[in-house]
Design a protein around this motif. Structure first.
Motif, mmCIF file in Angstrom:
data_model
loop_
_atom_site.group_PDB
_atom_site.id
_atom_site.type_symbol
_atom_site.label_atom_id
_atom_site.label_comp_id
_atom_site.label_asym_id
_atom_site.label_seq_id
_atom_site.Cartn_x
_atom_site.Cartn_y
_atom_site.Cartn_z
ATOM 1 N N LEU A 149 0.820 -1.209 0.000
ATOM 2 C CA LEU A 149 0.000 0.000 0.000
ATOM 3 C C LEU A 149 0.857 1.262 0.000
ATOM 4 C CD1 LEU A 149 -2.513 -1.219 2.709
ATOM 5 C CD2 LEU A 149 -3.098 -0.788 0.314
ATOM 6 N N ASP A 150 0.244 2.376 -0.366
ATOM 7 C CA ASP A 150 0.913 3.677 -0.299
ATOM 8 C C ASP A 150 0.553 4.434 0.978
ATOM 9 O OD1 ASP A 150 2.219 3.450 -2.772
ATOM 10 O OD2 ASP A 150 0.425 4.132 -3.840
ATOM 11 N N ALA A 151 -0.711 4.326 1.422
ATOM 12 C CA ALA A 151 -1.161 5.092 2.585
ATOM 13 C C ALA A 151 -2.494 4.530 3.064
ATOM 14 C CB ALA A 151 -1.311 6.579 2.235
ATOM 15 N N ALA A 152 -2.892 4.948 4.262
ATOM 16 C CA ALA A 152 -4.187 4.563 4.806
ATOM 17 C C ALA A 152 -4.621 5.610 5.820
ATOM 18 C CB ALA A 152 -4.116 3.185 5.473
ATOM 19 N N VAL A 153 -5.949 5.788 5.952
ATOM 20 C CA VAL A 153 -6.480 6.714 6.957
ATOM 21 C C VAL A 153 -7.874 6.246 7.352
ATOM 22 C CG1 VAL A 153 -7.458 8.301 5.232
ATOM 23 C CG2 VAL A 153 -6.917 9.135 7.534
ATOM 24 N N GLU A 154 -8.187 6.317 8.651
ATOM 25 C CA GLU A 154 -9.522 5.966 9.121
ATOM 26 C C GLU A 154 -10.494 7.075 8.788
ATOM 27 O OE1 GLU A 154 -7.768 8.314 12.560
ATOM 28 O OE2 GLU A 154 -7.061 6.976 10.982
ATOM 29 N N CYS A 155 -11.773 6.728 8.615
ATOM 30 C CA CYS A 155 -12.806 7.727 8.349
ATOM 31 C C CYS A 155 -13.965 7.484 9.311
ATOM 32 C CB CYS A 155 -13.295 7.638 6.909
ATOM 33 S SG CYS A 155 -14.229 9.097 6.370
ATOM 34 N N HIS A 156 -14.373 8.529 10.011
ATOM 35 C CA HIS A 156 -15.362 8.410 11.069
ATOM 36 C C HIS A 156 -16.781 8.535 10.521
ATOM 37 C CE1 HIS A 156 -12.480 9.505 14.595
ATOM 38 N NE2 HIS A 156 -11.841 8.875 13.636
ATOM 39 N N PRO A 157 -17.765 7.940 11.193
ATOM 40 C CA PRO A 157 -19.161 8.114 10.770
ATOM 41 C C PRO A 157 -19.560 9.574 10.874
ATOM 42 C CG PRO A 157 -19.021 7.091 12.951
ATOM 43 C CD PRO A 157 -17.633 7.090 12.387
ATOM 44 N N GLY A 158 -20.350 10.009 9.890
ATOM 45 C CA GLY A 158 -20.690 11.424 9.791
ATOM 46 C C GLY A 158 -19.774 12.151 8.832
ATOM 47 N N GLU A 159 -18.551 11.626 8.682
ATOM 48 C CA GLU A 159 -17.601 12.158 7.692
ATOM 49 C C GLU A 159 -17.535 11.204 6.501
ATOM 50 O OE1 GLU A 159 -15.283 13.750 11.580
ATOM 51 O OE2 GLU A 159 -14.142 12.544 10.170
ATOM 52 N N CYS A 160 -17.652 9.899 6.781
ATOM 53 C CA CYS A 160 -17.956 8.882 5.770
ATOM 54 C C CYS A 160 -19.282 8.237 6.179
ATOM 55 C CB CYS A 160 -16.843 7.835 5.699
ATOM 56 S SG CYS A 160 -15.334 8.438 4.901
ATOM 57 N N ARG A 161 -19.799 7.362 5.354
ATOM 58 C CA ARG A 161 -21.107 6.755 5.623
ATOM 59 C C ARG A 161 -21.095 5.969 6.928
ATOM 60 N NH1 ARG A 161 -25.063 5.713 2.108
ATOM 61 N NH2 ARG A 161 -25.261 3.595 2.948
ATOM 62 N N THR A 162 -19.969 5.330 7.231
ATOM 63 C CA THR A 162 -19.875 4.493 8.413
ATOM 64 C C THR A 162 -18.410 4.398 8.811
ATOM 65 O OG1 THR A 162 -20.408 2.296 9.317
ATOM 66 C CG2 THR A 162 -19.670 2.393 7.031
#
Length: 447
Positions: A149-162
Motif C-alpha cells: 500500500l501507499d497510505a491509509a487513513v480511518e474515516c469516522h461516521p458522519g464524515e464517511c457513511r460508516t
C-alpha cells in the motif's frame, strides 16, 4: 465590548496564522512554529526529520500523539527526536508503507488500535504493545485490500457513511467498511494523485506526497486545498521554517490562542452531537475531542462563513445559532456544519424581543425550546417554537456574565477565569448566593 476582545486589525491576521493543523502539545504548549536555532533534538548520525524526503506513513496513536515514519526511523509529536523504528514499535522493521489509528466503537477490541503496514503484512498495537496474533497477512486482516500500500487513513461516521478505512495505492482507493456489504468499494481518485501518507486531523483529511500535503474530501476525493503546502511549515517543527511565525510573536495573539491563558472566553456551546466548543477572539477550541489536540482554530475552519467575535452560541433542533452583536447566523449541525440561507439577520427579525439588541450570553438546555438571553443582570426567555418572548424578565444574582452553557451535566455561567455551576435554570433563579466558583481552565480545558 467584552473583556478580552481584540482589535479587528488583529483578527484579520488569525486565519493566516491558524488555517492549517499544528501538532498536539502538552500543557501550555500552543503548538506554534516559532523560528529557532538549529534543531536541538537532532542527533548526528541519525535521520533528519526536516529533509525534503517527507514521510512514508503518518498516524495518531491511541493517546492522540502524532507519529511519523520514514525508513528505519520514527518521530513522535511536534518536535520529538529521531528514534529507531524497531526499538519503538517492537516486532517491525522499516520502511512502513502505511499506518492508521482505527475508529470502531462498535468493536471495542479493535477501537483505537494502531495498524502498521509493510509489504504483505500488517502489525497491530495498543498502548504501545504489539497485539497477539500479529503480524498477519493484509488479506487476512482486511479481506479485499491489496498488498504494498501507499497510505491509509480511518474515516469516522458522519464524515464517511460508516466506520471505515481508506486505503491508497496509486490513484486507486479501497474503502473498507466494517459494517456494510460489500466490505470493500474501489474508487479512482485521479485528481488527488498518489498519497505517500495520509492522516485525519480534527475532522479534516490530509494527503501527503513527499514533503507536500493537500486536504481532500474523504467521500469524493476532491482536493480542497488551493495549492500543496510544505509539511515542515505546519506538521513538524523545523529550524527557520513555520507558517505565520512573525504574527505568533505578538503576545496578544499568543494569549488568545493559548487555552490556558487568563483571557476569558466570549462563548461556550455544546451541540446536538455533544461537540463542545469554547470561543475567544475569532477562534474556537474543541473541548470534547482532546485526542485530536487542544489548538485554537479560526471559526471558518468549521463554520465556513463565520468570522469575528462570537458573543453567544447555542443549539436547537439540529441547528447551531451564533449571535454577533445584533446579528444572528444559523448552521445546520447534523454532521458537518452547513450555513442556512438568509443569514445573518438582525436579532429583532429572528425573535420578537423588543429592546434586546445585544447579549452577553445565551443558552438552551437539552430537549427544550426555551432560549435564555442574558444582558447584564437581566435574563430574557424566548420560546423558540413561537420565536416570541415569554413571561417577564428575571434578575440574576450575577452582576456580569461572559458566557453560558447548558448540557446534560447542568447549567454553567462563565465570568473571567471562573465558572458557576447550577443544576438547572430553576436553581439559578431561586438561589440567593452564588456557589463557589470553579476554575474554567482546569475543569474544561485540562490546564
Amino acid at each position: 465590548m467584552k473583556n478580552g476582545r481584540i482589535p479587528t486589525a488583529l483578527l484579520c491576521l488569525l486565519p493566516l496564522v491558524f488555517s492549517y493543523p499544528l501538532l498536539k502539545g502538552r500543557r501550555n504548549n500552543t503548538g506554534t512554529n516559532l523560528l529557532s536555532a538549529p534543531d536541538p533534538t537532532y542527533v548526528p548520525g541519525t535521520a533528519e526529520r526536516c529533509t525534503d524526503e517527507g514521510f512514508g506513513a503518518i498516524t495518531l496513536d491511541d493517546k492522540g500523539v502524532m507519529h511519523y515514519f520514514r525508513g528505519d526511523s520514527t518521530w513522535t509529536g511536534f518536535q520529538g527526536p529521531t528514534q529507531n523504528l524497531s526499538e519503538t514499535w517492537h516486532g517491525v522493521s522499516g520502511p512502513i508503507d502505511a499506518a492508521f489509528r482505527n475508529y470502531n466503537e462498535k468493536r471495542p477490541l479493535e477501537h483505537q488500535r494502531i495498524y502498521l503496514f509493510k509489504d504483505t503484512q500488517v502489525w497491530s498495537y495498543f498502548e504501545g504493545k504489539l497485539l497477539e496474533g500479529y503480524p498477519r497477512l493484509i488479506g487476512q486482516a482486511f479481506p479485499g485490500i491489496p498488498d504494498h500500500l501507499d497510505a491509509a487513513v480511518e474515516c469516522h461516521p458522519g464524515e464517511c457513511r460508516t466506520d471505515s478505512v481508506i486505503f491508497f495505492k496509486g490513484d486507486t482507493v479501497y474503502i473498507y467498511s466494517f459494517h456494510e456489504e460489500p466490505a470493500v468499494k474501489q474508487r479512482r481518485w485521479a485528481t488527488l494523485g498518489t498519497c505517500s501518507a495520509a492522516v485525519r486531523w480534527l475532522e479534516r483529511y490530509y494527503c501527503f506526497n513527499g514533503i507536500n500535503f493537500t486536504r481532500f474530501d474523504p467521500v469524493t476525493g476532491q482536493v480542497l486545498s488551493p495549492r500543496p503546502l510544505d509539511t515542515r511549515d505546519y506538521f513538524v517543527r523545523c529550524p527557520g521554517r513555520g507558517h505565520g511565525h512573525a504574527a505568533r510573536k505578538n503576545a496578544t495573539l499568543l494569549s488568545i490562542q493559548d487555552r490556558c491563558s487568563n483571557r476569558s472566553f466570549e462563548a461556550f456551546s455544546s451541540d446536538d452531537r455533544s461537540r463542545t466548543y469554547a470561543f475567544r477572539g475569532g477562534l474556537y477550541f474543541r473541548l470534547d475531542s482532546n485526542k485530536d489536540g487542544w489548538h485554537a482554530w479560526p471559526l471558518k475552519h468549521t463554520w465556513s462563513t463565520l468570522q469575528g467575535v462570537v458573543d453567544a452560541a447555542f443549539t436547537f433542533e439540529s441547528r447551531m445559532y451564533f449571535i454577533q452583536g445584533s446579528q444572528v447566523t444559523v448552521y445546520l449541525s447534523d454532521q458537518i456544519y452547513i450555513p442556512v440561507a438568509g443569514y445573518p439577520k438582525p436579532m429583532q427579525e429572528e425573535w420578537e424581543v423588543p429592546g434586546v439588541t445585544a447579549v452577553d450570553a445565551a443558552f438552551t438546555c437539552p430537549h427544550s425550546s426555551d432560549l435564555y438571553l442574558i444582558k447584564g443582570k437581566k435574563l430574557t426567555l424566548v420560546d423558540l417554537n413561537t420565536r416570541k418572548r415569554f413571561g417577564e424578565d428575571q434578575t440574576l444574582i450575577h452582576a456580569e456574565v461572559d458566557s453560558a452553557m447548558c448540557n446534560t451535566h447542568g447549567l454553567y455561567l462563565f465570568h473571567g477565569p471562573s465558572f458557576y455551576h447550577y443544576k438547572n435554570v430553576e436553581e439559578l433563579l431561586s438561589t440567593v448566593e452564588a456557589p463557589a466558583p470553579g476554575d474554567t481552565r482546569s475543569y474544561f480545558l485540562d490546564c
